[in-house]
Design a protein around this motif. Structure first.
Motif, PDB file in Angstrom:
ATOM      1  N   TYR A  13       0.835  -1.204   0.000  1.00 58.06           N
ATOM      2  CA  TYR A  13       0.000   0.000   0.000  1.00 58.06           C
ATOM      3  C   TYR A  13       0.872   1.258   0.000  1.00 58.06           C
ATOM      4  O   TYR A  13       0.620   2.212  -0.734  1.00 58.06           O
ATOM      5  CB  TYR A  13      -0.923   0.004   1.214  1.00 58.06           C
ATOM      6  CG  TYR A  13      -1.857   1.179   1.239  1.00 58.06           C
ATOM      7  CD1 TYR A  13      -3.083   1.125   0.574  1.00 58.06           C
ATOM      8  CD2 TYR A  13      -1.519   2.369   1.893  1.00 58.06           C
ATOM      9  CE1 TYR A  13      -3.936   2.218   0.567  1.00 58.06           C
ATOM     10  CE2 TYR A  13      -2.361   3.460   1.888  1.00 58.06           C
ATOM     11  CZ  TYR A  13      -3.573   3.378   1.221  1.00 58.06           C
ATOM     12  OH  TYR A  13      -4.407   4.459   1.203  1.00 58.06           O
ATOM     13  N   LYS A  16       2.268   2.026  -3.441  1.00 58.34           N
ATOM     14  CA  LYS A  16       1.330   2.514  -4.463  1.00 58.34           C
ATOM     15  C   LYS A  16       0.637   3.813  -4.090  1.00 58.34           C
ATOM     16  O   LYS A  16       0.111   4.507  -4.957  1.00 58.34           O
ATOM     17  CB  LYS A  16       0.270   1.437  -4.743  1.00 58.34           C
ATOM     18  CG  LYS A  16       0.807   0.262  -5.536  1.00 58.34           C
ATOM     19  CD  LYS A  16       1.270   0.707  -6.913  1.00 58.34           C
ATOM     20  CE  LYS A  16       1.909  -0.431  -7.681  1.00 58.34           C
ATOM     21  NZ  LYS A  16       2.455   0.009  -8.974  1.00 58.34           N
ATOM     22  N   HIS A  17       0.576   4.098  -2.810  1.00 55.75           N
ATOM     23  CA  HIS A  17      -0.123   5.319  -2.372  1.00 55.75           C
ATOM     24  C   HIS A  17       0.784   6.108  -1.427  1.00 55.75           C
ATOM     25  O   HIS A  17       0.510   6.223  -0.223  1.00 55.75           O
ATOM     26  CB  HIS A  17      -1.444   4.938  -1.691  1.00 55.75           C
ATOM     27  CG  HIS A  17      -2.376   4.197  -2.602  1.00 55.75           C
ATOM     28  ND1 HIS A  17      -3.144   4.817  -3.560  1.00 55.75           N
ATOM     29  CD2 HIS A  17      -2.605   2.877  -2.751  1.00 55.75           C
ATOM     30  CE1 HIS A  17      -3.822   3.913  -4.241  1.00 55.75           C
ATOM     31  NE2 HIS A  17      -3.519   2.723  -3.773  1.00 55.75           N
ATOM     32  N   ASN A  19       1.282   9.113  -0.884  1.00 59.69           N
ATOM     33  CA  ASN A  19       0.783  10.330  -0.244  1.00 59.69           C
ATOM     34  C   ASN A  19      -0.282  10.057   0.816  1.00 59.69           C
ATOM     35  O   ASN A  19      -0.817  10.988   1.402  1.00 59.69           O
ATOM     36  CB  ASN A  19       0.225  11.290  -1.296  1.00 59.69           C
ATOM     37  CG  ASN A  19       1.312  11.816  -2.217  1.00 59.69           C
ATOM     38  OD1 ASN A  19       2.432  12.047  -1.775  1.00 59.69           O
ATOM     39  ND2 ASN A  19       1.004  11.976  -3.487  1.00 59.69           N
ATOM     40  N   GLN A  20      -0.614   8.796   1.025  1.00 57.71           N
ATOM     41  CA  GLN A  20      -1.610   8.444   2.045  1.00 57.71           C
ATOM     42  C   GLN A  20      -0.878   8.000   3.303  1.00 57.71           C
ATOM     43  O   GLN A  20      -0.483   6.843   3.429  1.00 57.71           O
ATOM     44  CB  GLN A  20      -2.518   7.319   1.522  1.00 57.71           C
ATOM     45  CG  GLN A  20      -3.340   7.689   0.303  1.00 57.71           C
ATOM     46  CD  GLN A  20      -4.404   8.733   0.615  1.00 57.71           C
ATOM     47  OE1 GLN A  20      -4.877   8.824   1.744  1.00 57.71           O
ATOM     48  NE2 GLN A  20      -4.766   9.524  -0.383  1.00 57.71           N
ATOM     49  N   LYS A  24      -7.044   4.371   6.850  1.00 57.53           N
ATOM     50  CA  LYS A  24      -7.882   3.687   7.842  1.00 57.53           C
ATOM     51  C   LYS A  24      -7.653   2.185   7.731  1.00 57.53           C
ATOM     52  O   LYS A  24      -7.267   1.675   6.675  1.00 57.53           O
ATOM     53  CB  LYS A  24      -9.354   4.009   7.588  1.00 57.53           C
ATOM     54  CG  LYS A  24      -9.699   5.485   7.665  1.00 57.53           C
ATOM     55  CD  LYS A  24     -11.187   5.669   7.406  1.00 57.53           C
ATOM     56  CE  LYS A  24     -11.573   7.131   7.403  1.00 57.53           C
ATOM     57  NZ  LYS A  24     -11.115   7.841   6.201  1.00 57.53           N
TER      58      LYS A  24
ATOM     59  N   GLU B  34      -2.428  13.981  -8.631  1.00 59.62           N
ATOM     60  CA  GLU B  34      -1.798  12.671  -8.807  1.00 59.62           C
ATOM     61  C   GLU B  34      -2.333  12.025 -10.084  1.00 59.62           C
ATOM     62  O   GLU B  34      -3.497  12.172 -10.421  1.00 59.62           O
ATOM     63  CB  GLU B  34      -2.111  11.754  -7.620  1.00 59.62           C
ATOM     64  CG  GLU B  34      -1.583  12.266  -6.289  1.00 59.62           C
ATOM     65  CD  GLU B  34      -2.027  11.392  -5.126  1.00 59.62           C
ATOM     66  OE1 GLU B  34      -2.528  10.275  -5.371  1.00 59.62           O
ATOM     67  OE2 GLU B  34      -1.884  11.840  -3.979  1.00 59.62           O
ATOM     68  N   THR B  94      -5.530  -1.125  -6.180  1.00 59.77           N
ATOM     69  CA  THR B  94      -4.356  -1.957  -5.926  1.00 59.77           C
ATOM     70  C   THR B  94      -3.156  -1.506  -6.734  1.00 59.77           C
ATOM     71  O   THR B  94      -2.031  -1.599  -6.268  1.00 59.77           O
ATOM     72  CB  THR B  94      -4.644  -3.431  -6.259  1.00 59.77           C
ATOM     73  OG1 THR B  94      -5.263  -3.504  -7.523  1.00 59.77           O
ATOM     74  CG2 THR B  94      -5.529  -4.065  -5.220  1.00 59.77           C
ATOM     75  N   GLY B  96      -2.844   1.587  -8.095  1.00 55.82           N
ATOM     76  CA  GLY B  96      -2.660   3.029  -8.011  1.00 55.82           C
ATOM     77  C   GLY B  96      -3.087   3.797  -9.236  1.00 55.82           C
ATOM     78  O   GLY B  96      -2.873   5.007  -9.310  1.00 55.82           O
TER      79      GLY B  96
END
Lengths: 107, 345
Positions: A13, A16-17, A19-20, A24, B34, B94, B96
């Protein structure tokens, strides 16, 4: 409920993300389950051809590697994952990358 | 009209604004600036945002080119990108870029693109024409399954076209009785639907769309005294047609050549039922002819997966139909072939 190793799901995670920074728990579980839906069937088809034992740790590593692939199709991504797994595992431990962890302990 | 705008605004607000009752529990989230692959440009889309140079190419002669070479060496350069602004998606995807099975997303982009053609037959290698486009684009995507997606795109913007200065000066000298400069400049609305699907190790897609002038029924070019339209032939008549339908098909085969991760092959085509501009018709009520125009691009690429890092891709291009360059859209049966490099995303 996580289907892969939680730590590896977190790593995937994060990759791929980026900026997060405060996802949650529901988001992470959902992400992990989507990884499973996307790669598990293909993993079951291909891993045996590479001699990869499908325990929880190895499946989690393969899902992590597959999701790091730049390809667009799960089939090619899993093939990249198996190829990479095969290339970097220690020669004397042909079915694993290192210390396996079959539990999902919290961080 | 006001009621339609109001209902559209209400729908957008429903999709984009957070709902307090669900915000604490849901996985819905925003993204800002993004990249996402909700409805990527068609590779063969002639006026879609791309970065590529058809460096070794030949095209049919166009009006007011001085030498008679036909076909002649040209460059066809595209420089464009869809800048992501913000969006909202029902869950973290998954990979992105595309949503997962059963998830949805909506986002706003600003597309900006430039398309230039340069001639290598006439003296000083003049730039013949440059087309500029910019606007705003709304995209929505839904994951039909883990391996198929439907998406929609609504884009509104402005296209401005310009003849090169050296080309114009030489053309005016050489064709004093026929030279004309028509100000092709218009606002457009583009609506498209896209279906994408993974089949084994290939990625296929098909799309349908149409482009119309805004306001609806408006002309593609202007002829008023401030428009800089000039013709030695006679009065320039405003266009009648205002809608061009199109379809696009694309397939990418992964890892066809070389050791893993190998080179993939892609083929992309755009079919557009283009209007053939006719500047000297009897009246505005006379509809222009149309010609089915085909753009075909095939190339090699390393996988990039829709991520932010681009790789260069060698490609072949074949185009036949209405000349897509600015005021030369009055030329039917125009052919362009060449070899180039483009960035793949």
């Amino acid at each position: 409920m996580y289907k892969y190793d939680r730590n590896l799901a977190l790593a995937s995670y994060r990759a791929k993300h980026p900026n997060q920074l405060d996802p949650k728990e529901a988001t992470l579980v959902d992400f992990d389950n989507d990884l499973f839906d996307l790669y598990e069937a293909e993993m079951q088809k291909q891993a045996s051809d590479w001699g990869i034992k499908l325990d929880l740790f190895n499946r989690s590593m393969l899902a992590f590697f597959a999701n790091a692939s730049p390809s667009k199709t799960p089939k090619t991504r899993v093939r990249h994952a198996c190829d990479y797994f095969d290339s970097v595992r220690p020669q004397r431990q042909p079915s694993t990358l290192g210390v396996a962890s079959d539990d999902n302990e919290e961080l | 009209m006001v009621a339609r705008v109001t209902s559209t605004a209400a729908l957008l607000a429903m999709l984009l604004l957070p709902r307090p009752a669900q915000a604490q529990e849901s996985t819905v989230q925003w993204w800002l600036f993004e990249g996402r692959s909700y409805h990527d440009p068609l590779i063969a889309g002639v006026r879609e945002p791309h970065i590529g140079a058809l460096g070794l190419a030949w095209a049919d002669r166009m009006d007011f080119q001085v030498s008679d070479d036909d076909p002649r060496r040209v460059w066809d350069i595209d420089l464009g990108y869809e800048i992501p602004i913000l969006g909202r998606e029902s869950a973290s995807s998954t990979d992105g870029s595309r949503v997962d099975d059963g998830e949805w997303a909506v986002g706003l982009w600003i597309p900006i693109d430039f398309h230039m053609i340069e001639d290598f037959a006439d003296a000083s290698n003049p730039i013949v024409n440059t087309d500029y486009r910019f606007g705003a684009m709304l995209k929505v995507q839904f994951g039909v399954s883990g391996s198929s997606w439907v998406s929609g795109r609504v884009s509104a913007g402005h296209e401005s076209t310009h003849l090169g200065d050296e080309f114009s000066l030489a053309g005016q000298d050489a064709f004093t009785d026929t030279f004309e400069r028509v100000n092709v400049s218009w606002e457009f609305l583009d609506v498209a639907l896209l279906y994408e699907r993974v089949i084994e190790a290939s990625f296929v897609s098909g799309r349908l769309g149409l482009t119309t002038t805004v306001p609806f029924g408006d002309s593609y070019y202007s002829v008023d005294s401030m428009s800089a339209t000039q013709s030695a032939v006679g009065p320039v008549i405003l266009s009648h047609n205002s809608v061009d339908p199109y379809a696009g098909f694309q397939v990418e085969w992964e890892e066809v050549l070389g050791d893993s991760p190998g080179w993939g092959i892609y083929a992309s085509t755009e079919f557009r039922y283009r209007s053939v501009y006719d500047y000297h018709r009897a009246s505005e009520d006379v509809a222009e002819d149309r010609q089915l125009s085909v753009n075909l691009i095939a190339g090699l690429k390393k996988p990039t997966g829709g991520g932010p890092i681009a790789t260069a891709s060698p490609y072949l291009r074949f185009y036949h139909g209405v000349n897509p360059h600015g005021q030369f859209r009055n030329q039917r049966g125009f052919t362009l072939v060449g070899l180039g490099l483009r960035l793949t995303l």
